[in-house]
Design an enzyme around this catalytic site. Structure first.
Site, PDB file in Angstrom:
ATOM      1  N   ASP A 250       2.841  89.940  56.326  1.00  0.00           N
ATOM      2  CA  ASP A 250       4.111  89.381  56.201  1.00  0.00           C
ATOM      3  C   ASP A 250       4.354  87.818  57.059  1.00  0.00           C
ATOM      4  O   ASP A 250       5.042  87.188  56.475  1.00  0.00           O
ATOM      5  CB  ASP A 250       5.097  90.021  57.022  1.00  0.00           C
ATOM      6  CG  ASP A 250       5.341  91.297  55.964  1.00  0.00           C
ATOM      7  OD1 ASP A 250       4.669  92.401  55.948  1.00  0.00           O
ATOM      8  OD2 ASP A 250       6.457  91.334  55.251  1.00  0.00           O
ATOM      9  N   ASN A 260       2.172  92.808  59.961  1.00  0.00           N
ATOM     10  CA  ASN A 260       2.107  93.442  58.750  1.00  0.00           C
ATOM     11  C   ASN A 260       2.858  94.778  58.989  1.00  0.00           C
ATOM     12  O   ASN A 260       3.354  95.095  60.049  1.00  0.00           O
ATOM     13  CB  ASN A 260       0.855  93.628  58.143  1.00  0.00           C
ATOM     14  CG  ASN A 260       0.742  94.178  56.685  1.00  0.00           C
ATOM     15  OD1 ASN A 260       1.596  93.809  55.808  1.00  0.00           O
ATOM     16  ND2 ASN A 260       0.158  95.213  56.471  1.00  0.00           N
TER      17      ASN A 260
HETATM   18  O1  MRU Z   1       8.781  96.509  54.469  1.00  0.00           O
HETATM   19  P1  MRU Z   1       8.136  95.861  53.479  1.00  0.00           P
HETATM   20  O2  MRU Z   1       7.850  96.991  52.393  1.00  0.00           O
HETATM   21  O3  MRU Z   1       8.497  94.741  53.001  1.00  0.00           O
HETATM   22  O4  MRU Z   1       6.741  95.484  54.207  1.00  0.00           O
HETATM   23  C1  MRU Z   1       5.828  94.830  53.231  1.00  0.00           C
HETATM   24  C2  MRU Z   1       4.182  94.926  53.873  1.00  0.00           C
HETATM   25  O5  MRU Z   1       4.232  94.964  55.064  1.00  0.00           O
HETATM   26  C3  MRU Z   1       3.148  94.035  53.094  1.00  0.00           C
HETATM   27  O6  MRU Z   1       1.945  94.543  53.455  1.00  0.00           O
HETATM   28  C4  MRU Z   1       3.176  92.576  53.228  1.00  0.00           C
HETATM   29  O7  MRU Z   1       4.709  92.204  52.894  1.00  0.00           O
HETATM   30  C5  MRU Z   1       2.554  91.909  52.177  1.00  0.00           C
HETATM   31  S1  MRU Z   1       2.897  92.063  50.577  1.00  0.00           S
HETATM   32  C6  MRU Z   1       1.785  91.300  49.690  1.00  0.00           C
END
Ligand code: MRU
Length: 361
Positions: A250, A260
């Site tokens: 992220d 992440n």
């Molecule tokens: O809370 P989320 O579902 O938005 O978290 C998503 C993640 O942690 C993903 O691994 C990250 O955003 C990468 S998506 C290509």
């Protein structure tokens, strides 16, 4: 590659007045698209993870700010820019960790500001032209994400071998992007070339992105996927079934520390112990060079209810129990074998390799 999927994650509506998203909170049971036109529902869609995954949030934010800005009728460039800045700040308050949200919103705001500077005169026609530039930019963010996913997939695939067992955490697939995903991209590309990967998907408590989303999209694409509970990762690694771990991110700090989904750092520590390479796949836009280390990354905390009730009919714990629910964690760079972006494969020390990638843009 899109032919693999009979769904899409995010788009602009055909009449170009609304943001359309696949409601990911209804998966895997129902495939429901939402048409969003007002700012509260766009904000809520991001906050409540109806659209989620860093790149998909970025694409949704790009279309979202355009959809909201184009509704604003004015003959003044200054008044229009003021409104765009207000919408930017409002949407930016929906989730704090994924840098792609801020990156996309700022890209859209910059587009509006530079169009206002470049276009002569003032009045409704000039404002319409600025809106037109914003629409083009939102579409560009969308198209770029598709190409970025494919490039990440190619670079990562070059590190993998046929028949490998691969563990992934959360969902960094087609549902998290506008393309074929980041962590899952090499798996889709490899599958087309007969690599025969065996994928293990952590369920990813508390919101079950691994179970509801990763297992769903891989299974639908005909990839061999086995769902495990998060606490089974060590045992599966020890059994020798896993030869690589691949996740998304992220936000990545300049030194490679990577935020992440909560649980990723534990998986990375285990991978190191078992001698398994840990790959982080993410667009270069996920690297936040303003964050020197992971300590500078703001970690979202979400309601405790997600731990004790969400997605279940009955409470899973006493309702008045104390909870702690961070949505992300930071994997220290020392546990990461490589960070794979659309530009290639960055190896430690990441401060140098990521900076080099940035300069070779
Ligand atoms: O809370 P989320 O579902 O938005 O978290 C998503 C993640 O942690 C993903 O691994 C990250 O955003 C990468 S998506 C290509």
């Amino acid at each position: 590659m899109k032919r693999l999927f009979d769904f899409y994650t995010v788009d602009l509506s055909p009449d170009e007045n609304a943001l359309v998203i696949l409601d990911q909170t209804r998966l895997p049971g129902e495939t429901v698209y939402l048409t969003l036109q007002d700012e509260e529902s766009i904000w809520d869609a991001i906050w409540s993870l109806k659209v989620r995954g860093a790149p998909a949030i970025g694409v949704a934010a790009g279309y979202g700010i355009y959809v909201l800005a184009q509704k604003y009728e004015t003959g003044s460039k200054e008044a229009f820019l003021k409104e765009v800045r207000r919408i930017r700040d409002y949407l930016a308050s929906s989730r704090p960790t994924a840098v792609n949200l801020f990156w996309a919103l700022d890209r859209m705001l910059n587009t509006a500001e530079s169009a206002a500077r470049e276009l002569p005169g003032d009045g409704p026609e000039t404002v319409e032209k600025i809106k037109g530039r914003m629409k083009e930019e939102a579409r560009r963010i969308h198209r770029e994400d598709e190409a970025t996913c494919e490039a990440i997939g190619r670079h990562c695939l070059s590190l993998l071998e046929p028949g490998m067992g691969i563990l992934t955490h959360c969902n960094a697939g087609a549902l998290a992007t506008a393309g074929i995903g980041t962590a899952l991209a090499p798996l889709y590309l490899g599958n087309e070339e007969g690599y025969g990967f065996h994928v293990y998907a952590d369920e990813t408590r508390p919101l079950l992105q691994g179970a509801r989303l990763t297992a769903w999209e891989l299974h639908r694409a005909g990839i061999d996927v086995t769902l495990i509970c998060d606490n089974m990762a060590a045992s599966v690694m020890k059994s020798g079934k896993i030869r690589a771990v691949i996740t998304g991110a992220d936000r990545i700090a300049a030194n490679g520390d990577s935020a992440n989904k909560i649980g990723t750092s534990g998986v990375a520590v285990l991978a190191k112990e078992f001698g398994i390479p840990m790959y982080i796949n993410a667009p270069l836009s996920t690297v936040d060079f303003a964050c020197a280390t992971g300590a500078d990354i703001k970690i979202e905390e979400r309601p405790g209810e997600e731990i004790f009730r969400k997605w279940y009919e009955r409470p899973m714990a006493p309702e008045d129990i104390k909870t702690y629910n961070p949505a992300f964690d930071v994997t220290d760079a020392k546990y990461i074998t490589a960070i794979i972006t659309e530009k290639g494969v960055a190896r430690p020390p990441f401060t140098e390799s990521l900076q080099k990638m940035r300069e070779n843009k």
